[in-house]
Design an enzyme around this catalytic site. Sequence first.
Site, short mmCIF file in Angstrom:
data_model
loop_
_atom_site.label_atom_id
_atom_site.label_comp_id
_atom_site.label_asym_id
_atom_site.label_seq_id
_atom_site.Cartn_x
_atom_site.Cartn_y
_atom_site.Cartn_z
N TYR A 44 -18.42 12.55 20.14
CA TYR A 44 -19.19 11.38 20.93
C TYR A 44 -18.67 10.13 20.29
O TYR A 44 -18.22 9.15 21.07
CB TYR A 44 -20.73 11.59 20.58
CG TYR A 44 -21.45 10.51 21.26
CD1 TYR A 44 -21.92 10.54 22.72
CD2 TYR A 44 -22.14 9.29 20.46
CE1 TYR A 44 -22.83 9.51 23.20
CE2 TYR A 44 -22.67 8.52 21.13
CZ TYR A 44 -23.23 8.57 22.55
OH TYR A 44 -23.92 7.54 23.05
N1 NAD Z 1 -29.86 6.85 24.45
C1 NAD Z 1 -29.27 6.26 23.41
O1 NAD Z 1 -30.04 6.10 22.23
C2 NAD Z 1 -27.98 5.58 23.45
C3 NAD Z 1 -27.40 4.72 22.66
C4 NAD Z 1 -26.04 4.44 22.78
C5 NAD Z 1 -25.38 4.79 23.88
N2 NAD Z 1 -26.01 5.42 25.05
C6 NAD Z 1 -25.04 5.68 26.12
O2 NAD Z 1 -26.02 5.27 27.35
C7 NAD Z 1 -25.58 6.11 28.57
C8 NAD Z 1 -26.84 6.62 29.18
O3 NAD Z 1 -27.47 7.37 28.21
P1 NAD Z 1 -28.97 7.87 28.38
O4 NAD Z 1 -29.63 7.97 26.96
O5 NAD Z 1 -29.75 7.17 29.41
O6 NAD Z 1 -28.85 9.56 28.86
P2 NAD Z 1 -29.74 10.57 30.00
O7 NAD Z 1 -29.15 11.81 29.35
O8 NAD Z 1 -31.15 10.09 29.69
O9 NAD Z 1 -28.81 10.06 31.42
C9 NAD Z 1 -27.71 10.27 31.53
C10 NAD Z 1 -27.55 10.47 32.81
O10 NAD Z 1 -26.16 10.84 33.18
C11 NAD Z 1 -26.00 11.95 34.22
N3 NAD Z 1 -24.86 12.47 33.97
C12 NAD Z 1 -24.33 13.33 32.75
N4 NAD Z 1 -23.18 14.10 33.00
C13 NAD Z 1 -22.81 13.48 34.07
C14 NAD Z 1 -21.54 13.64 34.90
N5 NAD Z 1 -20.62 14.54 34.36
N6 NAD Z 1 -21.44 13.30 36.13
C15 NAD Z 1 -22.41 12.43 36.59
N7 NAD Z 1 -23.54 12.00 35.94
C16 NAD Z 1 -23.86 12.62 34.60
C17 NAD Z 1 -27.32 12.75 33.83
O11 NAD Z 1 -27.59 13.67 34.92
C18 NAD Z 1 -28.20 11.73 33.48
O12 NAD Z 1 -28.83 11.18 34.89
C19 NAD Z 1 -24.69 7.20 27.86
O13 NAD Z 1 -23.19 6.69 28.12
C20 NAD Z 1 -24.97 7.17 26.25
O14 NAD Z 1 -23.95 7.68 25.53
C21 NAD Z 1 -27.30 5.92 24.75
#
Ligand code: NAD
Length: 246
Positions: free
Chosen positions: A153
């Site tokens: 990641y």
């Molecule tokens: N949650 C955190 O603490 C955090 C921190 C830093 C960065 N992020 C980043 O923010 C972004 C969103 O994360 P989140 O926490 O909302 O995650 P989440 O798991 O709640 O949501 C992710 C969404 O992406 C979709 N998804 C996954 N794989 C996919 C694919 N191959 N094609 C299309 N859609 C796909 C899922 O169905 C889901 O709706 C990510 O890039 C994550 O790395 C999250």
Amino acid sequence: MNLPLAGQVAIVTGGARGIGLGIAQALQRDGARVAIWDLDVNATSLRDAGFSPDHVERVDVASLESVEHGFARTVEALGHVDILVNNAGINGPVAPCWEYPVDAWHTVLAVDLNSVFYGCRVAIPHMRARGGGRIVNVASIAGKEGVQFISGYSAAKAGVIAFTKSAAKELAKDKVLINCVAPAMVETELFAEMSDAHIDASKAKIPMGRFLQIEEVGAMVSWIASPACSFTTGFTFDLTGGRATY
Ligand SMILES: NC(=O)c1ccc[n+]([C@@H]2O[C@H](COP(=O)([O-])OP(=O)(O)OC[C@H]3O[C@@H](n4cnc5c(N)ncnc54)[C@H](O)[C@@H]3O)[C@@H](O)[C@H]2O)c1
């Protein structure tokens, strides 16, 4: 009232829930018509949030073919695309790098990094032809610092940051601005893939002593995607409550 994104069309990948859903809501609130791309297009989270996207497309962002198809269908439905938010991502396993499963490594790199390249590869010619656009890539503090036990990641998110810098320089004269946000921990379903110890350790590193709120990400992304953000490209905007002051 003149909304900042009136007349614009945005795509938010991974917009069915979590941070992506919050970004999609913020963009729509600021006047954009919003298309959501996700694997899970029947997500109850959309209904629960009372949010009606202007278009929904089932897209696997790890597949170039799927991204190309989704882009064509979105243009067909909404006419054009001005804003692309590459948000979809997965955390992958929590394991030392020497035990990190090889298959999972490839999957994490495909969903978290290749997806950004594919989205840009497809959207940039359209934006250049239209005379401008905005791309916002959702990276992570993990991409700036490298977080132990999530090496795949972290590597993917560092790749997103470097890719954004390269693309920004290539696009600087085309009025297509491309930036990243680097959030710290937000409480979303991504937490299900993390251990309690990992979550506690992450919170302890945030000087503000709390997790990031999805609304804070939405507000920042909407501003970066707006005409008000006009002289910043290739940058990684911080969302870490004081953890990263660089
Ligand atoms: N949650 C955190 O603490 C955090 C921190 C830093 C960065 N992020 C980043 O923010 C972004 C969103 O994360 P989140 O926490 O909302 O995650 P989440 O798991 O709640 O949501 C992710 C969404 O992406 C979709 N998804 C996954 N794989 C996919 C694919 N191959 N094609 C299309 N859609 C796909 C899922 O169905 C889901 O709706 C990510 O890039 C994550 O790395 C999250």
